[in-house]
Every structure is written in structure tokens, then in C-alpha cells.
Scaffold this active site. Structure first.
Site, mmCIF file in Angstrom:
data_model
loop_
_atom_site.group_PDB
_atom_site.id
_atom_site.type_symbol
_atom_site.label_atom_id
_atom_site.label_comp_id
_atom_site.label_asym_id
_atom_site.label_seq_id
_atom_site.Cartn_x
_atom_site.Cartn_y
_atom_site.Cartn_z
ATOM 1 N N ASP A 1 23.851 20.794 1.754
ATOM 2 C CA ASP A 1 23.320 21.941 0.731
ATOM 3 C C ASP A 1 22.313 21.417 -0.254
ATOM 4 O O ASP A 1 21.417 21.816 -0.657
ATOM 5 C CB ASP A 1 24.465 22.641 -0.005
ATOM 6 N N ASP B 1 23.717 21.731 -8.126
ATOM 7 C CA ASP B 1 22.968 22.922 -7.840
ATOM 8 C C ASP B 1 22.017 23.581 -8.746
ATOM 9 O O ASP B 1 21.660 24.741 -8.876
ATOM 10 C CB ASP B 1 24.227 24.039 -7.797
#
Ligand code: GLY
Length: 386
Positions: A169, A110
Site C-alpha cells: 500500500d 499514510d
């Protein structure tokens, strides 16, 4: 002749009325400024980032290693972009620098969210070379998670006994690597982004262009399983996952000019727009296939991400449907149904997002990334007209 003239005139008036923006960006930004002034006063510990609201109603904060640590600084950068007021630049810089140590973090996929939403926006706006250096270190850290034999960036260390899970994602973090390719001249970042995006395109989507959440691979890149973590079921369409996919492939088209990515984004947009479970206010339920629709929570964050992506897409497609759906989402998000009252909602802008319903975490709460993509969408909306 006079009648024809009057008809044409009437038609033109109707068209120009139709083209009037339906969201008052200035008003929403004034509210955002006032609300985030209170948010800044309430948050002075730079090691705790505003995240959401706990069940008992108090503010929930996280440390910089949480995947959302870049969104508060990023939101402050958007306020600076809109206002050009140094007050927001100083606040944005402080909350951005507070994420710096994550540039060495190789345990997360991330880093794009964490470093690019914060430092990336800062660098775009004020060209601070220190931000660039920090991001380039971070991009190297993120690239360590790419396995060339598998052709994908690894998301988590383990998921349901599979040791190479990749989540949809993850498409969002490619924007950071594509920036790094340009900024450093190192084509490795570009190549691995393309490979990741192509393999995701091949393996993550169903025939109707909805996306699985998690695809698990073996050590040679074969797919072992397709599952969900935050969705209602393995075969369901988790709303934020569809939003990440739409945003990710729109961004890939921007970065590469490759039409296959734009086509993918267009098809994802169609899936969302035509879904029978998309409510009339266009704010998706947390999962398009949640079992108890209409008695299920909405996810304002999915709508904010989708609206922002659709506005960028519209700039490539000129398809009014993309603009109109984004606008309808923004009309709803900026209404009293989703926007907080000043001083309430622990100073977040939007109410009613869902982090993870299966884990009973952040269900029907404000969440920082909903605010971030809402501000981004408002800025995009203010620059694009039909
Ligand atoms: N990347 C995690 C989420 O969208 O909740």
C-alpha cells in the site's frame, strides 16, 4: 463495388458503436452530487470523518489521524472538478483543512492518502498556496520514516515481532513525495521515492507479478519474511494490494518516464485480468485466493482503484484491453448491484467493499476510499476515449 462499400460502412458503424462509452458519467455524477449533499448534511462535526457503516447499520466515522481522513475531502474535490460549483469547493476546503494537523504526524506512512488526496487535489484545482505549505510540512514528516540503510519507508512500528515491515500500500504515498520534490525543488523526496519503488519492485512481487502484502526487513535491508495482514494467506493475492501495486507503478511511470515501472504495471494488469478467479462482472473477490470462492465477498474498492489505474495506464499503452477492463469494472460498479439507492447506504456511493476480512472489520460494507477512487475513475473515464 456497392457490396464492398456497404460492408465497409457496416464495419465502420459497428466500430463506432463499439466505441460508445458504456458508462453514463453524467448520470453517475448527478447521483453522486445528490447522495453527497445528504452525506454533508449528516456530517457536520469536522473532527469525525465518514468512513464506513457499522455492523448495526449506523455510520462509522474516524478522527483525522486515521489513514482515510483525506478521502472525504478528496471526493468533494472531485465533485468540484466535475461541477465547477463553488458549493463543492467550500465543502471540500472545510473537510480538507480538518486534516491539517496531521502534517506533523510522523507515526504513519499514510500521509500521502491523508494529505495528498485532500490538499493535493485542492492545490491542483485552486492553487491555494496555504495547501502547498501544509503539504510540504507533511512531506518532511513522511520522509522521516525513510531509512537510507534499508532503502524503504517504514509502514508500521511492528508486525508479528518484525520491526521494519513495509506494505505494498505504501507505494501509493510516493505520489505525494514526488509532488513535494517538484514543489520544493528538494531532490531528497524524489530520490527516496525511487529507492522505495525499486526495492519494492525487487522484493514484493512473485514470479507471476502478484504482490505480497507485507515484507519485513532487517536493519541492513535484507528481507526476513514475506507475510500478509489483510489477505487470506501469506502466499495469497489480496485484491486491494494488487490494486495498490498497479496504481503505484503506473503513477511511478507518470512521474519518472522510466519504462520499467510501466512494464511492471502492465504485468500486474495481466495478472489481474487473466486470473481464473476474477468474476465475470470483473469485481474481484477480496482476495484472489480467498478459500471459499465463489462464496466470498467482493471488494468494490479494489475494483475502483484498479479501474482508475487502468485508465491512466491506457493513456500510456493505448492497449484497448486496459480500457476495456476498466470500463467493465465501471459498468458493474455503476449498476444497481454496487451503487446505492439515493438516501440509502448511509449516503456512501458504493456498496460491497472489504476493509479487512481477517480482522472481521468492514466486511461487505461501503468504505470511503471506494467512493474516492470510483469518482476519480469516472472523471478519468470521461476524459479518455478509445
Ligand atoms: N492501507 C490499508 C488498506 O488498503 O486497507
Amino acid at each position: 463495388m456497392k457490396a464492398i462499400f456497404l460492408t465497409i460502412n457496416c464495419l465502420l458503424t459497428t466500430l463506432s458503436l463499439q466505441a460508445q462509452p458504456k458508462v453514463d458519467v453524467q448520470k453517475e455524477m448527478e447521483f453522486a452530487k445528490a447522495q453527497y449533499e445528504l452525506m454533508l448534511e449528516a456530517n457536520t462535526d469536522l473532527s469525525r470523518f465518514p468512513q464506513s457503516v457499522k455492523k448495526e447499520g449506523t455510520l462509522d466515522t474516524r478522527t483525522s489521524d486515521w489513514w482515510c481522513s483525506g478521502f472525504f475531502g478528496g471526493s468533494l474535490w472531485y465533485l468540484y472538478e466535475y461541477t465547477k460549483d463553488d458549493k463543492w469547493k467550500e465543502a471540500a476546503d472545510k473537510w480538507t483543512m480538518a486534516v491539517e494537523k496531521e502534517k506533523y504526524n510522523t507515526t504513519t506512512h499514510d500521509l500521502g492518502f491523508m494529505l495528498y488526496c485532500s490538499f493535493g487535489n485542492g492545490y491542483r484545482l485552486i492553487k491555494n498556496e496555504k495547501y502547498k505549505d501544509i503539504m510540504l510540512v507533511g512531506a518532511e514528516s513522511l520522509a522521516t520514516r525513510f531509512n537510507p540503510k534499508i532503502g524503504l519507508i517504514k509502514s508500521w512500528e511492528e508486525f508479528k515481532r518484525f520491526d521494519y515491515p513495509v506494505i505494498i500500500d505504501n507505494m501509493m504515498n510516493l505520489e505525494f513525495l514526488l509532488w513535494a520534490a517538484k514543489a520544493s525543488g528538494n531532490s531528497k523526496f524524489y530520490d527516496l521515492s525511487i529507492t522505495h519503488a525499486d526495492n519494492t519492485l525487487k522484493n514484493h512481487f512473485r514470479k507471476d507479478y502478484s504482490s505480497y502484502h507485507v515484507v519485513c526487513y532487517d536493519r541492513t535491508g535484507n528481507v526476513l519474511a514475506k507475510k500478509t495482514n489483510q489477505g487470506a494467506a501469506d502466499e495469497s493475492a489480496w485484491a486491494r494490494g494488487q490494486a495498490w501495486a498497479l496504481y503505484g507503478y503506473t503513477m511511478m511511470y507518470r512521474a519518472t518516464g522510466d519504462k520499467k515501472y510501466l512494464n511492471q504495471a502492465k504485468n500486474i494488469a495481466k495478472f489481474i485480468a487473466n486470473h481464473p478467479n476474477l468474476p465475470s462482472d470483473k469485481i474481484p473477490y477480496w482476495d484472489f485466493n480467498a478459500p471459499n470462492i465463489p462464496n466470498e465477498e467482493r471488494d468494490a474498492s479494489a475494483a475502483a482503484i484498479t479501474a482508475s489505474a487502468l485508465l491512466e495506464m491506457y493513456s500510456y499503452t493505448n492497449d484497448n484491453a486496459h480500457y476495456r477492463l476498466a470500463e467493465e469494472m465501471l459498468v458493474s460498479l455503476s449498476s444497481k448491484a454496487y451503487t446505492a439507492n439515493l438516501g440509502e447506504n448511509n449516503y456512501f456511493l458504493l456498496k460491497h467493499s472489504v476493509g479487512s476480512k481477517p480482522y472481521k472489520s468492514e466486511v461487505n460494507t461501503p468504505i470511503i476510499y471506494a467512493d474516492y477512487y470510483y469518482l476519480e475513475a469516472l472523471l478519468r473515464y470521461s476524459k479518455i476515449r478509445l
